[in-house]
Write an enzyme that holds these catalytic residues in place. Structure first.
Site, short mmCIF file in Angstrom:
data_model
loop_
_atom_site.label_atom_id
_atom_site.label_comp_id
_atom_site.label_asym_id
_atom_site.label_seq_id
_atom_site.Cartn_x
_atom_site.Cartn_y
_atom_site.Cartn_z
N ARG A 14 25.69 -71.85 -39.38
CA ARG A 14 26.17 -71.04 -39.96
C ARG A 14 27.03 -69.87 -39.21
NH1 ARG A 14 25.14 -74.40 -42.25
NH2 ARG A 14 23.84 -74.92 -44.11
N SER A 20 22.93 -70.55 -51.56
CA SER A 20 21.75 -70.26 -50.82
C SER A 20 21.97 -68.67 -50.44
CB SER A 20 21.35 -71.08 -49.64
OG SER A 20 21.18 -72.29 -49.91
N GLU A 58 23.06 -65.19 -46.01
CA GLU A 58 24.19 -66.36 -45.50
C GLU A 58 25.44 -65.71 -46.21
OE1 GLU A 58 24.64 -70.75 -46.93
OE2 GLU A 58 22.88 -70.38 -45.68
#
Length: 307
Positions: free
Chosen positions: A177, A227, A297
């Protein structure tokens, strides 16, 4: 009071009038269906227009934000000051042999369809990720054992001085990420993927399998940004949240999904404050119970409501 209205005539010299929106509610532009107004929202259609808008904002010292299709974005209730440049209209896609070249605004689902139509394998993992390819490169998006790092050959990016650069997979520094795009505030404009020739029926079967898995396990019936938290090393965020007794926990209109505890959803006309308060509660509870820090995230931008 919108202090940037004076900029509108100059913006309209760069893009068509139909692509300029004043005091635009950002709830229309995020998967969360949440967000106060952007002073000015612009939809450029070419790379030249993107560069022109950025140069204008920089020269006038006007705050500006680049967004894709808002699938990974929470905009605060007070909205966004300055100019929001939304890149979804840069959506051309080309296929040549085993390579797909896509402009930054192309949806991952459309790249997946192009790959299938051309019997190219390697991109099935992304068939259900709701973002654009530009956003996917920025955060090295992944699912079901695949990540963008596995398929990217090169990316055309714009740096903070409005210089165009072509970066190789290695130069993109793609990690979990994260990427050089995030690190150096680059803007992804175009991506070339290197895939492999495969069998149409096999690829289609894998896409159907992953789509069914996603529909079964994710709360797609509610607005969310996917998410909410990154996966902590050695753990799964959803399991930590569930084991903390927070499954279904709600604050205001926001809730931890009953279907997948890693998702915070807009269950009932939530405000951004509801979502942020619930994120904070989840982080504090998990830290207290398990000593694990959860990091978001999702990207959070904008202002709180004054007062």
């Amino acid at each position: 009071m919108n202090q940037y209205l004076h900029l509108v005539p100059e913006i309209k010299e760069i893009v068509e009038e139909k692509n300029v929106f004043i005091d635009e509610p950002m709830r229309k532009h995020t998967y969360f269906k949440i967000g106060g107004p952007a002073d000015i929202l612009v939809l450029p259609e070419t790379i030249e227009q993107v560069i022109g808008l950025l140069k204008l904002c920089i020269s006038k010292k006007v705050p500006h934000h680049i967004i894709g299709n808002g699938s990974n974005l929470l905009v605060k209730d007070g909205g966004i000051r300055g100019v929001v440049i939304k890149l979804c209209s840069l959506n051309q896609i080309e296929v040549e042999e085993d390579k797909i070249t896509a402009m930054c605004g192309v949806l991952l689902s459309d790249v997946s369809k192009s790959a299938l139509q051309n019997s190219l394998t390697g991109f099935e993992f992304a068939c259900g990720i709701p973002g654009t390819i530009g956003g996917a490169v920025t955060m090295n998006a992944g699912a079901y054992g695949g990540e963008m790092v596995d398929v990217i050959e090169t990316a055309l990016v714009l740096d903070e001085q409005c210089n165009l650069k072509i970066l190789t997979n290695e130069e993109l520094e793609l990690g979990y990420r994260t990427s050089a795009v995030m690190k150096y505030n680059y803007i992804v404009l175009k991506v070339t993927l290197k895939l492999k020739q495969g069998e149409y029926e096999e690829i289609n079967g894998r896409i159907k399998e992953l789509t069914a898995k996603r529909e079964e396990k994710q709360p797609l019936e509610y607005p969310s940004a996917g998410s909410t938290f990154k996966r902590p090393v050695g753990f799964f965020a959803g399991k930590l949240i569930q084991d903390s007794g927070l499954k279904g926990k709600s604050l205001g209109g926001a809730a931890v999904s009953e279907k997948h505890s890693g998702f915070i959803i807009n269950k009932n006309n939530a405000s951004a404050k509801d979502i942020l308060d619930l994120i904070n509660l989840v982080q504090n509870t998990v830290k207290e119970k398990f000593g694990v820090e959860l990091h978001t995230e999702i990207r959070i931008i904008g202002d709180d409501i004054a007062g």
